[in-house]
Design an enzyme around this catalytic site. Structure first.
Site, PDB file in Angstrom:
ATOM      1  CB  SER A 104      43.683  38.787  39.911  1.00  0.00           C
ATOM      2  OG  SER A 104      43.872  40.092  39.337  1.00  0.00           O
ATOM      3  CG  HIS A 131      42.419  44.877  37.360  1.00  0.00           C
ATOM      4  ND1 HIS A 131      42.828  43.658  37.214  1.00  0.00           N
ATOM      5  CD2 HIS A 131      42.557  45.395  38.642  1.00  0.00           C
ATOM      6  CE1 HIS A 131      43.153  43.236  38.463  1.00  0.00           C
ATOM      7  NE2 HIS A 131      42.945  44.069  39.300  1.00  0.00           N
TER       8      HIS A 131
END
Ligand code: ADP
Length: 159
Positions: free
Chosen positions: A128, A17
């Site tokens: 994640s 990210h």
């Protein structure tokens, strides 16, 4: 382009990210990281925790703002008055879903455009969920997330 929204769950934010945000900052002047509030997803980190972590990581980068939203992305875009959406692409497997979302959003709000950024190949496998899985079993996540996130993960998982 003036500004863009980078929406996601960010549960937690990973190096992948961060790479996308950095790349976006070379294209636009301002990036609004839009953290999705969706209790049904049962996130590990609360909305406030996810937002605080992102703010901490970008404390020296005034061009990054952190906001939250629930419901439709187009409503958040209207609220922010920002109609460029950034999404990251890791592999071809991301494409189908992202394509569907981008077209649906454009249908709902014709002035909205989605820009896809490819992450560095080093992060192309990173998610994640993977980070949480590895951390839960005591694995080393130091090459997946910044130190601040690694510490929070350990604290959260009682490790
Ligand atoms: P969502 O639940 O909306 O998929 P995520 O936080 O998982 O939210 O991801 C937000 C965005 O970041 C998505 O566009 C996703 O494809 C992208 N992304 C996630 N991990 C990576 C990575 N390692 N490299 C590049 N982009 C990524």
């Amino acid at each position: 382009m003036q500004a863009a929204i980078y929406p996601g769950s960010f549960d937690p934010i990973t190096n992948g990210h961060l790479d996308v945000v950095r790349r976006a900052l070379s294209l636009v002047n301002r990036v609004v990281v839009g953290v999705i509030y969706n209790p049904e997803k049962n996130p590990l980190f609360s909305l406030e925790e996810r937002m605080d972590l992102i703010r901490t990581l970008f404390k020296d980068e005034p061009r990054v703002e952190v906001a939250s939203f629930s419901g439709l992305l187009i409503d958040f875009a209207r609220l922010q008055n920002v109609y460029t959406i950034i999404r990251g692409l890791r592999a071809v497997s991301d494409f189908d879903y992202e394509f569907q979302m981008a077209i649906t959003n454009r249908h709902l709000c014709p002035k909205l455009d989605t820009v896809f950024l490819m992450t560095d190949v080093d992060y192309s496998y990173l998610s994640s969920s993977l980070v949480k899985q590895v951390a839960r079993f005591g694995g080393d996540v130091s090459s997946f997330v910044p130190m601040e996130i690694e510490l929070k993960l350990k604290e959260k998982l009682g490790l």
